[in-house]
Design an enzyme around this catalytic site. Sequence first.
Site, PDB file in Angstrom:
ATOM      1  N   ARG A  14       1.234  -1.146   0.133  1.00 32.00           N
ATOM      2  CA  ARG A  14      -0.010  -0.258  -0.344  1.00 32.00           C
ATOM      3  C   ARG A  14       1.301   1.196  -0.232  1.00 32.00           C
ATOM      4  O   ARG A  14       1.967   1.404   0.732  1.00 32.00           O
ATOM      5  CB  ARG A  14      -0.777   0.138   0.993  1.00 32.00           C
ATOM      6  CG  ARG A  14      -0.248   0.340   3.230  1.00 32.00           C
ATOM      7  CD  ARG A  14      -1.325   0.563   3.568  1.00 32.00           C
ATOM      8  NE  ARG A  14      -1.215  -0.269   4.368  1.00 32.00           N
ATOM      9  CZ  ARG A  14      -0.588   0.257   5.883  1.00 32.00           C
ATOM     10  NH1 ARG A  14       0.550   1.552   5.327  1.00 32.00           N
ATOM     11  NH2 ARG A  14      -0.221  -0.090   6.746  1.00 32.00           N
ATOM     12  N   HIS A  47      -1.924   3.683   6.571  1.00 24.37           N
ATOM     13  CA  HIS A  47      -2.111   2.705   7.143  1.00 24.37           C
ATOM     14  C   HIS A  47      -4.051   2.933   7.602  1.00 24.37           C
ATOM     15  O   HIS A  47      -4.947   2.761   6.302  1.00 24.37           O
ATOM     16  CB  HIS A  47      -2.312   1.901   8.466  1.00 24.37           C
ATOM     17  CG  HIS A  47      -3.495   1.292   9.391  1.00 24.37           C
ATOM     18  ND1 HIS A  47      -3.502   0.252   8.641  1.00 24.37           N
ATOM     19  CD2 HIS A  47      -4.400   2.326   9.748  1.00 24.37           C
ATOM     20  CE1 HIS A  47      -4.815  -0.563   9.606  1.00 24.37           C
ATOM     21  NE2 HIS A  47      -5.178   0.158   9.890  1.00 24.37           N
ATOM     22  N   TYR A 101       7.452   4.419   9.509  1.00 26.50           N
ATOM     23  CA  TYR A 101       8.172   3.022   9.748  1.00 26.50           C
ATOM     24  C   TYR A 101       8.441   2.350   8.809  1.00 26.50           C
ATOM     25  O   TYR A 101       8.643   1.454   9.229  1.00 26.50           O
ATOM     26  CB  TYR A 101       6.796   2.221  10.743  1.00 26.50           C
ATOM     27  CG  TYR A 101       5.447   2.110   9.557  1.00 26.50           C
ATOM     28  CD1 TYR A 101       5.457   1.784   8.558  1.00 26.50           C
ATOM     29  CD2 TYR A 101       4.542   2.889  10.694  1.00 26.50           C
ATOM     30  CE1 TYR A 101       4.086   1.188   7.890  1.00 26.50           C
ATOM     31  CE2 TYR A 101       3.437   3.197   9.751  1.00 26.50           C
ATOM     32  CZ  TYR A 101       2.689   2.303   8.249  1.00 26.50           C
ATOM     33  OH  TYR A 101       1.626   2.077   7.697  1.00 26.50           O
TER      34      TYR A 101
HETATM   35  C1  LIG Z   1     -10.492  -7.898  14.820  1.00 25.72           C
HETATM   36  C2  LIG Z   1      -9.899  -6.269  15.126  1.00 25.72           C
HETATM   37  N1  LIG Z   1      -8.296  -5.992  16.026  1.00 25.72           N
HETATM   38  C3  LIG Z   1      -7.868  -5.301  14.933  1.00 25.72           C
HETATM   39  C4  LIG Z   1      -8.472  -4.275  14.361  1.00 25.72           C
HETATM   40  C5  LIG Z   1      -7.716  -3.126  14.604  1.00 25.72           C
HETATM   41  N2  LIG Z   1      -7.085  -3.304  13.341  1.00 25.72           N
HETATM   42  C6  LIG Z   1      -7.787  -2.374  12.129  1.00 25.72           C
HETATM   43  S1  LIG Z   1      -6.975  -2.552  10.705  1.00 25.72           S
HETATM   44  C7  LIG Z   1      -5.782  -3.724  10.887  1.00 25.72           C
HETATM   45  C8  LIG Z   1      -4.471  -3.885  10.796  1.00 25.72           C
HETATM   46  C9  LIG Z   1      -4.590  -4.890   9.625  1.00 25.72           C
HETATM   47  O1  LIG Z   1      -4.256  -5.129   8.274  1.00 25.72           O
HETATM   48  P1  LIG Z   1      -4.103  -6.413   7.639  1.00 25.72           P
HETATM   49  O2  LIG Z   1      -4.848  -7.477   7.549  1.00 25.72           O
HETATM   50  O3  LIG Z   1      -2.639  -6.715   6.891  1.00 25.72           O
HETATM   51  O4  LIG Z   1      -5.118  -5.513   6.539  1.00 25.72           O
HETATM   52  P2  LIG Z   1      -4.459  -3.905   6.287  1.00 25.72           P
HETATM   53  O5  LIG Z   1      -4.755  -2.859   6.505  1.00 25.72           O
HETATM   54  O6  LIG Z   1      -2.851  -4.118   6.030  1.00 25.72           O
HETATM   55  O7  LIG Z   1      -4.957  -3.890   4.262  1.00 25.72           O
HETATM   56  C10 LIG Z   1      -6.219  -3.285  12.223  1.00 25.72           C
HETATM   57  C11 LIG Z   1      -4.991  -3.929  13.299  1.00 25.72           C
HETATM   58  C12 LIG Z   1      -9.280  -5.227  13.984  1.00 25.72           C
HETATM   59  N3  LIG Z   1     -10.372  -3.538  13.340  1.00 25.72           N
HETATM   60  N4  LIG Z   1     -10.590  -5.985  14.166  1.00 25.72           N
END
Ligand SMILES: Cc1ncc(C[n+]2csc(CCOP(=O)(O)OP(=O)(O)O)c2C)c(N)n1
Length: 325
Positions: A240, A244, A252
């Site tokens: 990406r 985030h 980072y």
């Molecule tokens: C169960 C849960 N834990 C934590 C979060 C907070 N959170 C939202 S997005 C994210 C990171 C997700 O990373 P990834 O699965 O790699 O998806 P990306 O954001 O890279 O598309 C986190 C920790 C959440 N929404 N749901």
Amino acid sequence: MTPLTTDQQLNAYRGMVTIRRFEDHLYHLFLQGLVPGTLHQYQGQEAVAVGVCSALRPNDVIFSTHRPVGHGIAKGMSLESIAAELWGKAAGCVGGKGGQMHLTDISVGMMPSNAIVGANILIATGAALGFKLRGEDRVAVSFFGDGASNIGAFHEGINLAAVKDAPVVFICENNQYAASTHISLATKIENIADRAAGYGIPGVIVDGMDVLAVHEAATNAVERARAGEGPTLIEAKTYRYMGHSRGDPGKYRTEEELAAWRERDPIERFRQLLADGEIDPAALDAMDAQVAQAVEDAVQFAMSAPDPDPAGATTPVYAESVNPS
Ligand SMILES: Cc1ncc(C[n+]2csc(CCOP(=O)(O)OP(=O)(O)O)c2C)c(N)n1
Ligand SMILES: [Mg+2]
């Protein structure tokens, strides 16, 4: 592989450019304080959404995450209904009640996107089991991130889907980060696709910056699912470009890392491939201009659209009646 016709290739190009343009436009408006809420943007990952959705039929369904704009566009949602949802307007895809993370359009197979990381792995599995039990020739797709692959639902969902030979395709978009955490800090193995062996299903690694490669991998997995042979786990290696969410400056990671991935930009690469083939670059320029106008129009529509009626705030959030008496 199902080779894409010229029209399908142009559609894939248009789809990726639409996602990029729309997301870039939102970014500039967000910086001006004109977008309510936050944004989780998809720039860089366009080849995954478009490559997968180009392998699906209209009545197949996809389940997305907190980063759903690219998936919604690729599955055929209108830009107006997405933009209006982002602005909380009545014309939004769910009446302005969901916002950026809950894009939905059942009519095109965009099932409600879910911001609970990993949750849609289970829900897509359930949908696929439903198709199988009802004898419907349909496939469900679950999109999720590298971070989601360390959530319990990943194991439960994929294991159940595998045991039941459910017609579902799992697409792990390994964009290298879960929020600010690099994959290497959270996952000991190099390839998430290797985990498929633990469930007795195929695991496929694909270049997520190459729309044709993604399309081919997805087509094979969808055909397998349709044939009753069960799920596939596809890991698309991607990146990406933005933080985030919009509040994240992405400190980072290094500029060099970002630049190296941008060198492999999925849209630039595909454009070059088309131009090296039989496509006139002027036709691609014309398409770029059309897309830019469509994005501008959709955002104008959303910003000037009426707010929802406050009287409808609780419908259809709560069931009309759950008590027959
Ligand atoms: C169960 C849960 N834990 C934590 C979060 C907070 N959170 C939202 S997005 C994210 C990171 C997700 O990373 P990834 O699965 O790699 O998806 P990306 O954001 O890279 O598309 C986190 C920790 C959440 N929404 N749901
Ligand atoms: Mg990620």
